[in-house]
Scaffold this motif. Structure first.
Motif, PDB file in Angstrom:
ATOM      1  N   ILE A  75      32.797  49.940  46.200  1.00 30.60           N
ATOM      2  CA  ILE A  75      32.189  50.891  45.267  1.00 30.60           C
ATOM      3  C   ILE A  75      30.985  51.563  45.894  1.00 30.60           C
ATOM      4  CG2 ILE A  75      31.061  51.107  43.021  1.00 30.60           C
ATOM      5  CD1 ILE A  75      32.733  48.728  42.101  1.00 30.60           C
ATOM      6  N   ASN A  76      31.025  52.889  45.906  1.00 25.91           N
ATOM      7  CA  ASN A  76      29.880  53.657  46.409  1.00 25.91           C
ATOM      8  C   ASN A  76      29.794  54.990  45.663  1.00 25.91           C
ATOM      9  OD1 ASN A  76      31.762  55.462  47.550  1.00 25.91           O
ATOM     10  ND2 ASN A  76      31.878  54.219  49.389  1.00 25.91           N
ATOM     11  N   VAL A  77      28.844  55.823  46.066  1.00 21.79           N
ATOM     12  CA  VAL A  77      28.583  57.092  45.361  1.00 21.79           C
ATOM     13  C   VAL A  77      29.831  57.962  45.315  1.00 21.79           C
ATOM     14  CG1 VAL A  77      27.250  59.216  45.387  1.00 21.79           C
ATOM     15  CG2 VAL A  77      26.143  57.086  45.935  1.00 21.79           C
ATOM     16  N   ASN A  78      30.548  58.061  46.453  1.00 21.06           N
ATOM     17  CA  ASN A  78      31.706  58.956  46.495  1.00 21.06           C
ATOM     18  C   ASN A  78      32.817  58.508  45.552  1.00 21.06           C
ATOM     19  OD1 ASN A  78      30.526  60.628  48.400  1.00 21.06           O
ATOM     20  ND2 ASN A  78      31.257  59.366  50.094  1.00 21.06           N
ATOM     21  N   VAL A  79      33.052  57.206  45.507  1.00 21.90           N
ATOM     22  CA  VAL A  79      34.096  56.675  44.624  1.00 21.90           C
ATOM     23  C   VAL A  79      33.761  57.001  43.170  1.00 21.90           C
ATOM     24  CG1 VAL A  79      35.056  54.514  43.735  1.00 21.90           C
ATOM     25  CG2 VAL A  79      34.782  54.823  46.187  1.00 21.90           C
ATOM     26  N   LEU A  86      36.339  50.734  37.248  1.00 22.73           N
ATOM     27  CA  LEU A  86      36.169  50.116  38.571  1.00 22.73           C
ATOM     28  C   LEU A  86      36.100  48.598  38.443  1.00 22.73           C
ATOM     29  CD1 LEU A  86      33.645  52.635  40.136  1.00 22.73           C
ATOM     30  CD2 LEU A  86      35.981  52.225  40.877  1.00 22.73           C
ATOM     31  N   CYS A  87      35.398  48.114  37.414  1.00 21.85           N
ATOM     32  CA  CYS A  87      35.296  46.664  37.234  1.00 21.85           C
ATOM     33  C   CYS A  87      36.654  46.057  36.888  1.00 21.85           C
ATOM     34  CB  CYS A  87      34.252  46.331  36.171  1.00 21.85           C
ATOM     35  SG  CYS A  87      32.579  46.585  36.767  1.00 21.85           S
ATOM     36  N   GLN A  88      37.450  46.790  36.141  1.00 23.96           N
ATOM     37  CA  GLN A  88      38.793  46.298  35.821  1.00 23.96           C
ATOM     38  C   GLN A  88      39.615  46.173  37.099  1.00 23.96           C
ATOM     39  OE1 GLN A  88      40.228  49.071  32.916  1.00 23.96           O
ATOM     40  NE2 GLN A  88      39.501  47.834  31.209  1.00 23.96           N
ATOM     41  N   ALA A  89      39.473  47.191  37.974  1.00 19.66           N
ATOM     42  CA  ALA A  89      40.198  47.152  39.246  1.00 19.66           C
ATOM     43  C   ALA A  89      39.772  45.937  40.068  1.00 19.66           C
ATOM     44  CB  ALA A  89      39.944  48.436  40.027  1.00 19.66           C
ATOM     45  N   VAL A  90      38.478  45.629  39.991  1.00 15.95           N
ATOM     46  CA  VAL A  90      37.973  44.450  40.723  1.00 15.95           C
ATOM     47  C   VAL A  90      38.526  43.175  40.100  1.00 15.95           C
ATOM     48  CG1 VAL A  90      35.888  43.109  41.197  1.00 15.95           C
ATOM     49  CG2 VAL A  90      35.902  45.559  41.596  1.00 15.95           C
ATOM     50  N   GLU A  91      38.569  43.149  38.764  1.00 18.84           N
ATOM     51  CA  GLU A  91      39.086  41.985  38.033  1.00 18.84           C
ATOM     52  C   GLU A  91      40.529  41.710  38.420  1.00 18.84           C
ATOM     53  OE1 GLU A  91      38.742  42.521  33.802  1.00 18.84           O
ATOM     54  OE2 GLU A  91      37.321  40.854  33.684  1.00 18.84           O
ATOM     55  N   ALA A 124      25.322  54.057  41.411  1.00 20.17           N
ATOM     56  CA  ALA A 124      26.496  53.479  42.070  1.00 20.17           C
ATOM     57  C   ALA A 124      26.229  52.015  42.428  1.00 20.17           C
ATOM     58  CB  ALA A 124      26.848  54.274  43.326  1.00 20.17           C
ATOM     59  N   ASN A 125      24.993  51.726  42.841  1.00 19.43           N
ATOM     60  CA  ASN A 125      24.636  50.345  43.168  1.00 19.43           C
ATOM     61  C   ASN A 125      24.697  49.452  41.932  1.00 19.43           C
ATOM     62  OD1 ASN A 125      23.353  48.359  45.152  1.00 19.43           O
ATOM     63  ND2 ASN A 125      21.970  48.277  43.419  1.00 19.43           N
ATOM     64  N   ALA A 126      24.253  49.986  40.790  1.00 18.48           N
ATOM     65  CA  ALA A 126      24.304  49.214  39.550  1.00 18.48           C
ATOM     66  C   ALA A 126      25.758  48.874  39.200  1.00 18.48           C
ATOM     67  CB  ALA A 126      23.651  49.994  38.412  1.00 18.48           C
ATOM     68  N   VAL A 127      26.660  49.846  39.387  1.00 19.79           N
ATOM     69  CA  VAL A 127      28.078  49.604  39.115  1.00 19.79           C
ATOM     70  C   VAL A 127      28.602  48.536  40.073  1.00 19.79           C
ATOM     71  CG1 VAL A 127      30.368  50.650  39.077  1.00 19.79           C
ATOM     72  CG2 VAL A 127      28.427  51.935  38.239  1.00 19.79           C
ATOM     73  N   LYS A 128      28.147  48.640  41.332  1.00 19.27           N
ATOM     74  CA  LYS A 128      28.555  47.661  42.357  1.00 19.27           C
ATOM     75  C   LYS A 128      28.109  46.259  41.960  1.00 19.27           C
ATOM     76  CE  LYS A 128      28.190  47.449  47.377  1.00 19.27           C
ATOM     77  NZ  LYS A 128      27.632  48.207  48.491  1.00 19.27           N
ATOM     78  N   GLU A 129      26.884  46.143  41.434  1.00 17.45           N
ATOM     79  CA  GLU A 129      26.372  44.832  41.027  1.00 17.45           C
ATOM     80  C   GLU A 129      27.181  44.276  39.875  1.00 17.45           C
ATOM     81  OE1 GLU A 129      24.560  43.432  42.949  1.00 17.45           O
ATOM     82  OE2 GLU A 129      22.725  44.471  43.517  1.00 17.45           O
ATOM     83  N   MET A 130      27.559  45.149  38.946  1.00 16.80           N
ATOM     84  CA  MET A 130      28.381  44.684  37.827  1.00 16.80           C
ATOM     85  C   MET A 130      29.739  44.220  38.340  1.00 16.80           C
ATOM     86  SD  MET A 130      27.444  47.085  34.568  1.00 16.80           S
ATOM     87  CE  MET A 130      27.890  48.644  35.258  1.00 16.80           C
ATOM     88  N   ALA A 131      30.282  44.945  39.313  1.00 14.77           N
ATOM     89  CA  ALA A 131      31.557  44.539  39.903  1.00 14.77           C
ATOM     90  C   ALA A 131      31.400  43.191  40.603  1.00 14.77           C
ATOM     91  CB  ALA A 131      32.034  45.602  40.889  1.00 14.77           C
ATOM     92  N   TRP A 132      30.255  42.990  41.242  1.00 17.14           N
ATOM     93  CA  TRP A 132      29.961  41.699  41.874  1.00 17.14           C
ATOM     94  C   TRP A 132      29.966  40.593  40.826  1.00 17.14           C
ATOM     95  CZ3 TRP A 132      25.331  38.858  40.996  1.00 17.14           C
ATOM     96  CH2 TRP A 132      25.178  37.715  41.808  1.00 17.14           C
ATOM     97  N   GLY A 133      29.336  40.898  39.667  1.00 21.04           N
ATOM     98  CA  GLY A 133      29.309  39.939  38.568  1.00 21.04           C
ATOM     99  C   GLY A 133      30.711  39.569  38.108  1.00 21.04           C
ATOM    100  N   VAL A 134      31.588  40.569  38.084  1.00 19.41           N
ATOM    101  CA  VAL A 134      32.974  40.324  37.680  1.00 19.41           C
ATOM    102  C   VAL A 134      33.663  39.458  38.721  1.00 19.41           C
ATOM    103  CG1 VAL A 134      35.210  41.447  37.383  1.00 19.41           C
ATOM    104  CG2 VAL A 134      33.223  42.369  36.251  1.00 19.41           C
ATOM    105  N   GLU A 135      33.407  39.791  40.009  1.00 16.70           N
ATOM    106  CA  GLU A 135      34.008  39.023  41.117  1.00 16.70           C
ATOM    107  C   GLU A 135      33.609  37.553  41.065  1.00 16.70           C
ATOM    108  OE1 GLU A 135      32.810  40.902  44.746  1.00 16.70           O
ATOM    109  OE2 GLU A 135      34.722  41.928  44.956  1.00 16.70           O
ATOM    110  N   GLN A 136      32.319  37.335  40.728  1.00 18.10           N
ATOM    111  CA  GLN A 136      31.793  35.970  40.680  1.00 18.10           C
ATOM    112  C   GLN A 136      32.198  35.258  39.408  1.00 18.10           C
ATOM    113  OE1 GLN A 136      29.743  34.634  43.205  1.00 18.10           O
ATOM    114  NE2 GLN A 136      30.427  36.479  44.249  1.00 18.10           N
ATOM    115  N   GLY A 137      32.894  35.971  38.527  1.00 20.07           N
ATOM    116  CA  GLY A 137      33.320  35.357  37.284  1.00 20.07           C
ATOM    117  C   GLY A 137      32.200  35.201  36.264  1.00 20.07           C
ATOM    118  N   LEU A 138      31.087  35.908  36.482  1.00 21.79           N
ATOM    119  CA  LEU A 138      29.957  35.775  35.553  1.00 21.79           C
ATOM    120  C   LEU A 138      30.148  36.621  34.305  1.00 21.79           C
ATOM    121  CD1 LEU A 138      27.153  35.954  38.239  1.00 21.79           C
ATOM    122  CD2 LEU A 138      27.725  33.952  36.874  1.00 21.79           C
ATOM    123  N   ILE A 139      30.737  37.799  34.492  1.00 17.33           N
ATOM    124  CA  ILE A 139      31.004  38.665  33.341  1.00 17.33           C
ATOM    125  C   ILE A 139      32.424  39.198  33.415  1.00 17.33           C
ATOM    126  CG2 ILE A 139      28.669  39.473  32.812  1.00 17.33           C
ATOM    127  CD1 ILE A 139      29.243  41.917  34.586  1.00 17.33           C
TER     128      ILE A 139
END
Lengths: 356, 274
Positions: free
Chosen positions: B201-205, B187-192, A184-199
């Motif tokens: 984003i956490n374990v439960n989600v 999830l990343c698309q939702a963030v985008e 879940a943390n790895a997914v969070k980091e990728m989402a962070w990357g998206v937020e920062q416009g890196l990926i």
């Protein structure tokens, strides 16, 4: 809730007196027979990275009618001994499960006791610098350190910084860790990357997720050994061990012997070819999926650009190569940024410790 | 010297290979012998017991009663069993047998997996075999056991509410890591699109995304068939607390083999934290 067999390992009470405080690496050479056996095994494929779930300390204590603390004490001794055996067998990376996030649900008293234990162990590590340097041991701690008390975080950071440059062998200690949190943390980091416009979200892939795990600096374990006869993974390295050899041994951890380790390595050698095949198949699938993803992204891009002219195969191929190159560059920058973020976190903690 | 070690290593592995082959040979031949003997003796025994009942029906009735009753004697029964086949050559009839026995014993969810996607590609063939074996093994009472076949995502069958219903799911490596990656992409698309932030984003989600709408529980037990000691990509997220029991082979597997494994599962103790 899973069981925290390894928190038992952490439940060691360090005896008074510097001489009796246990070292992280045992200084003991193999016997002649052990050396010969080791050499025979080394003629075949050897695992480069072994993960241990060290289970059975409490049962050992019960069996030998000693205090629970003594059982844990023996467990830690066994860890030091096993590290030595691994080095002798040419296994240069070992990952162990020390403390699970689920353990925080225990009583405050018990958790505090475990934290105190960890403090003592990591302090001991800091006094063993020369020994660790001699063996070139790099200690890494995997998990969500922010869940730990601040002073312990700082201690761990210091230990990690102190051994960072060593590169002969690696000990990964999973602390405040569960595999699901890691993913879940790895997914969070990728989402962070998206937020920062890196990926972009379309850059998310199997490979990228693996690079965002706490264990990204290590290859996947080749062999996972669990002692005491339990046959489950208990939220440990679930992503990384998909194609690893799993060996469940009924021996209790404090009774683990060199021969048990050899038995596990033998099991690895027997499964080696099938596992190699499965891993190659998976890698092919990954590459195929990535290519498909790139293709569809390029198709979308071209549609947007859409000047009406249909592209010939050669130009389309060129566009695809361009896109792949730019995606790889994006990902590289993102991973650098992520590594920087993590390194800064550790070095900040470490320098705080000095000031305090 | 290195050459000598290598020779010894090769000899050791040759010995192990021979030992494995012998064990497998014995297992198959003893099972075949046992089955032949039972096939001869059982109708005779039933003939003495219930002269009114005709042979095949009597045999099947007694077997159905046996499955259900034996299931109830176990201290605990898994809710969801995964059948993980690591062998290259797959015998669909044996798999179908396993699925039917699991259902008869009272297991609600059965998943079938191999790491090359063979089951996924031959979904309909597996379904046919299961229905056929259901008839053969359970006879007249097979209508009481309805099976819902679920393929990933595309299946929209209505739930049949009957007394004994089991769900059979066919899985492949795509349901493992790839599903996690797809959830991550979502999830990343939702963030985008600024619908979520990374901090949400956490374990439960992630867990709720991976469970989708089907609400199938995590596997309690995975029966691994074949000599390869690995999960080979089987649902990494879901097997966090799953007991993994190894069986030598799925070829000519018997009900007793399955029941032995279930007994072993029943004795497993999941110590919860303390």
């Amino acid at each position: 809730m899973c069981r925290h067999f390894l928190s038992e390992e952490e439940d060691v009470i360090v005896q008074t007196g510097e001489s009796t405080v246990m070292s992280w690496i045992r200084e003991r050479e193999l016997s002649f027979l052990e050396r010969v056996t080791g050499n025979i095994l080394k003629a075949g494929p050897m695992p480069k990275h072994v993960a241990f779930i060290m289970d059975g300390n409490r049962r050992f204590a019960q069996k030998t009618h000693v205090e629970r603390q003594e059982g844990h004490s023996q467990g830690f001794e066994k860890l030091a001994e096993t590290l030595r055996w691994c080095l002798n067998l040419g296994i240069h990376e070992v990952t162990v499960y020390a403390f699970s996030i689920e353990n925080f649900k225990r009583s405050k008293e018990e958790v505090d006791g475990l934290m105190e234990l960890a403090r003592q162990k990591f302090s001991r590590l800091l006094t063993e610098q020369e020994n660790l340097e001699k063996h070139g041991v790099c200690i890494r701690v995997l998990g969500d350190l922010t869940l730990l008390p601040t002073d312990l975080q700082q201690l761990i950071a210091k230990a990690v910084m102190a051994t960072k440059a060593h590169n002969k062998c690696f000990l990964n200690v999973c602390f405040a860790y569960t595999s699901r949190h890691e993913i879940a943390n790895a997914v969070k980091e990728m989402a962070w990357g998206v937020e920062q416009g890196l990926i972009k979200s379309s850059d998310v892939s199997d490979v990228l997720l693996g690079e965002c795990l706490y264990s990204s600096n290590s290859p996947n374990p080749d062999l996972l050994i669990r002692t005491s006869g339990e046959v489950r993974l208990s939220d440990f390295l679930l992503w990384q061990t998909s194609y690893s050899c799993l060996v469940f041994q009924s021996v209790l951890w404090p009774e683990y012997s060199f021969w048990n380790l050899c038995e596990a390595v033998l099991q690895y050698q027997l499964s080696h070819r099938s596992l190699q095949k499965a891993r190659d198949l998976h890698r092919e699938d990954q590459a195929l999926q990535q290519m498909e993803a790139d293709r569809s992204c390029v198709a979308e891009l071209l549609q947007h650009r859409g000047n009406g002219k249909p592209m010939d195969a050669q130009s389309r191929q060129k566009e695809l190569l361009n896109y792949t190159a730019s995606r790889e560059e994006r990902v590289r920058c993102f991973l650098n940024a992520l590594q920087n973020k993590r390194d800064t976190f550790i070095s900040d903690l470490s320098s705080q410790a000095v000031v305090a | 010297m290195a050459l000598l070690y290598e020779m010894v290593w090769r000899f050791l592995h040759a010995l192990l290979y021979v030992q494995r082959a012998l064990v497998a040979w014995f297992r198959v031949h003893i099972w075949r012998w046992k089955r032949a003997v039972v096939g001869l003796l059982l109708p005779l025994a039933l003939g003495f017991h219930n002269p009114k009942k005709t042979g095949p029906v009597g045999k099947r009735t007694s077997r159905r009663v046996r499955f259900g009753a034996e299931g109830r004697t176990l201290e605990k029964l898994p809710l969801h069993v995964g059948l993980l086949i690591t062998e290259e050559e797959i015998h669909f009839t044996d798999i179908a047998n396993l699925v039917v026995w699991c259902m008869a014993v009272g297991i609600s969810y059965v998943s079938v997996y191999d790491n090359q996607g063979v089951f996924r590609r031959n979904n309909s063939r597996l379904m046919e075999e299961i229905l056929k074996q259901q008839q053969e093994l359970l006879g007249m009472d097979s209508s009481k056991y309805s099976v819902e076949f679920m393929k990933n995502g595309t299946d929209k069958q209505e739930h049949q509410v009957l007394s004994c219903q089991s769900v059979v799911k066919v899985l492949s490596p795509d349901d493992g890591r790839l599903s996690i990656v797809q959830a991550a992409q979502q999830l990343c698309q939702a963030v985008e699109q600024r619908e979520k932030t990374s901090k949400d984003i956490n374990v439960n989600v992630l867990d709720s995304l991976l469970r989708e709408s089907k609400n199938i529980p995590d596997p309690d037990l995975v029966l691994k068939f074949g000599p390869v000691e690995s999960t080979l990509g089987f649902l990494p997220w879901h097997i966090r607390l799953t007991e993994i029991i190894s069986m030598p082979s799925h070829v000519d597997v018997s009900y007793d083999d399955l029941f032995g494994a279930l007994q072993r599962y029943a004795t497993c103790e999941q110590r919860l934290g303390k």
